[in-house]
Design a protein around this motif. Structure first.
Motif, short mmCIF file in Angstrom:
data_model
loop_
_atom_site.label_atom_id
_atom_site.label_comp_id
_atom_site.label_asym_id
_atom_site.label_seq_id
_atom_site.Cartn_x
_atom_site.Cartn_y
_atom_site.Cartn_z
N PRO A 1 43.68 45.27 42.08
CA PRO A 1 42.53 45.07 40.79
C PRO A 1 41.21 45.09 41.12
N LYS A 2 40.31 44.78 40.26
CA LYS A 2 38.89 44.61 40.36
C LYS A 2 38.57 43.68 41.59
N VAL A 3 37.78 44.17 42.51
CA VAL A 3 37.02 43.00 43.19
C VAL A 3 35.69 43.17 43.35
N GLY A 4 34.97 42.17 43.54
CA GLY A 4 33.39 42.05 43.27
C GLY A 4 32.75 43.09 42.43
N GLU A 5 32.18 44.20 43.04
CA GLU A 5 31.38 45.17 42.18
C GLU A 5 32.36 46.21 41.42
N ASP B 1 38.68 41.52 50.49
CA ASP B 1 39.67 41.52 49.46
C ASP B 1 40.53 42.74 49.66
N THR B 2 40.00 43.80 50.16
CA THR B 2 40.88 45.13 50.24
C THR B 2 41.72 45.01 51.34
N PHE C 1 28.89 45.29 49.79
CA PHE C 1 30.36 45.95 50.14
C PHE C 1 31.29 45.09 51.01
N PHE C 2 30.84 44.61 52.09
CA PHE C 2 31.52 43.58 53.04
C PHE C 2 31.58 42.24 52.24
N VAL C 3 30.84 41.90 51.68
CA VAL C 3 30.84 40.52 50.81
C VAL C 3 31.71 40.66 49.89
N TRP C 4 31.71 41.40 48.89
CA TRP C 4 32.72 41.59 47.95
C TRP C 4 33.90 42.34 47.84
N ARG D 1 31.95 51.55 41.92
CA ARG D 1 31.26 50.34 41.45
C ARG D 1 31.22 50.30 40.06
N GLU D 2 30.92 49.21 39.51
CA GLU D 2 30.74 48.94 38.08
C GLU D 2 29.57 49.70 37.40
N SER D 3 28.45 49.84 38.23
CA SER D 3 27.21 50.31 37.84
C SER D 3 27.18 51.86 37.58
#
Length: 490
Positions: free
Chosen positions: A258-262, A42-43, A35-38, A102-104
């Motif tokens: 907008p979408k960021v990372g996952e 960006d948030t 979560f930190f990485v993706w 998250r996308e999953s």
């Protein structure tokens, strides 16, 4: 050309303005590293672009540090797992702004869970019930996905999570991690966050057949294997002292990001299952349930006691009100009964008086009738006695007959007087007393008694004699006939 303008700057005022414009955001440092990485970076950048008039600063804080910062109001917003948010929301007044989607996961409110893994081929642990004596490996006891969710599943199976936690091996989010420890055989079972197993396989850190999931749940809300129920993902929350305009700006910025990372920021409408989880484990806002002291029991059932106290107050007020009404009506009833009794007594007295009047009237009528009817024969008797006396004067006188006729006339006259007296009583005539010679009254009574046959016989049988003496000229004021009757009866 514009004229040259000189502007003086108050550095202290500028510094104060900058400090007042600073918004601080705290983030729990034990959130999923990815979560930190993706997402986190960006948030924060997106928020700074969308709210340029504010200086937004972020801080990574430990579990205890974040709790302290919320308590001290040194931060305005925080980012943490939904479990942490549910734990502090009631006491701090924190409000949910957004939930990471998250996308999953199909639903941000059903996106995270726990996975129990064992080494492939280990037949000792086929279900969660078999973990009663197992040694667990977990990241940290405060981790929502890494332990708390899993503890709730263990509790459902009748196991004691605290007993298993006491002998667990903690990785502290470092190396070797949970999966590595399980593969090395040090712990029996490891607890991973949902989707962490798939990520490790995708990265090549472990092989697909190295670990096996214990009691995998059939679900279609999350594209990962899971051994537990699903709960809301990471929460972005505001604290009460953050202004309403600022909260609005942050909410708009997060939902338009907008979408960021996952994934992207969305909204979870229900945190009830998180609260139920903490209640069952007696953790967080329900820590007091572990304490059996009276104060804890009072706090536990405080709403019941509030209701009971309200019922007692209302009941007491109702009883007092009813008692007042009863007392008032009882007093009125007593007064009514008293008046009724007095009226009854008056009626009884009136009835008795009427009865006496009626009785007196009857006696009066009978007396008048008797006096009237008896007076005629007595008058005739007296006339016959007088006529007989006149007849005997022409013939030879007989002293005995003369005496008898005189006595008959005397007694008849006396009887007539008695009847007239009774008649005067019946008529309620006014009494007329006169001066009476008591010696004469007594002499008349003595003469009457001596001439009465019954009296002479009675005296003779009892060897009695009757005598009377009085001083001369003894007078009383009264009725001579009444006095004679009294003495005769005496």
């Amino acid at each position: 050309m514009f004229p040259e303008t000189t502007v003086s700057v108050n550095k202290e005022a500028v510094a104060g303005k900058i400090k007042g414009n600073t918004v601080r955001v705290g983030i729990l440092d034990t959130i999923d590293p990815w979560f930190f990485v993706w997402s986190f970076g960006d948030t924060m950048e997106h928020l700074r672009r969308q709210i340029p008039h504010k200086t937004i600063k972020s801080s990574e804080l430990s579990y205890q540090q974040l709790e302290k910062a919320i308590e001290n109001k040194s931060i305005d917003f925080f980012i943490a797992p939904s479990g942490f948010f549910a734990k502090v929301a009631e006491d701090s007044g924190a409000r949910h702004l957004a939930t990471f989607h998250r996308e999953s996961a199909l639903d941000p409110g059903k996106a995270v869970g726990s996975v129990f893994v064992k080494k492939k081929g280990d037949s000792r642990f086929q279900s969660l019930k078999d973990l009663k004596k197992a040694v667990l490996s977990i990241s940290a006891p405060t981790s929502f996905e890494g332990w708390i969710i899993a503890a709730g599943e263990l509790l459902k199976e009748g196991l004691e999570p605290e007993s298993l936690l006491s002998k667990a091996i903690f990785t502290g989010y470092g190396l070797p991690d949970v999966a590595t420890l399980v593969l090395n055989g040090s712990p029996d079972v490891g607890i991973l966050k949902a989707c962490e197993l798939e990520r490790l396989i995708l990265e090549g850190t472990i092989n697909r057949d190295d670990l096996e999931v214990i009691e995998e749940k059939n679900q279609n809300l999350l594209k990962c294997k899971v051994s537990s129920e699903l709960y809301p993902d990471v929460v972005f929350a505001s604290l009460p002292h953050a202004g309403s305009d600022l909260v609005r700006d942050f909410s708009v910025a997060l939902f338009t990001m907008p979408k960021v990372g996952e994934g992207r920021w969305g909204f979870a409408s229900d945190f009830g299952n998180v609260n139920s989880l903490y209640r069952s484990l007696k953790m967080g806002p329900y820590e007091y349930l572990k304490d059996s002291a009276p104060s804890a029991l009072i706090y536990k059932y405080r709403f019941f006691f509030y209701g009971l106290a309200a019922l007692i107050i209302l009941g007491s007020a109702y009883i007092i009100s009813v008692q007042r009404i009863v007392n008032s009506r009882t007093k009125a009833l007593r007064e009514a009964l008293t008046k009724a009794h007095e009226a009854q007594e008056e009626a009884r007295a009136s009835q008795e008086k009427l009865y006496q009047l009626e009785k007196a009237g009857v006696v009066q009528e009978l007396s008048a009738m008797f006096a009237h009817e008896a007076h005629q024969p007595i008058a005739s008797l007296m006339n016959y006695a007088g006529g007989l006396r006149m007849y005997l004067k022409q013939e030879q006188k007989d002293p005995l007959v003369e005496e008898a006729l005189t006595e008959i006339s005397s007694q008849a006259d006396r009887l007539s007087q008695i009847i007239m007296k009774v008649r005067s009583y019946a008529k309620r005539e006014e009494k007329h007393f006169s001066k009476i010679d008591l010696s004469a009254v007594v002499s008349n009574v003595m003469r009457h008694v001596e001439k009465t046959k019954n009296s002479r016989v009675s005296f003779k049988k009892k060897n009695l004699s009757l005598s009377a003496s009085s001083k001369s000229e003894t007078y009383v004021f009264g009725d001579s006939l009444e006095l004679e009757l009294v003495l005769v009866n005496l």
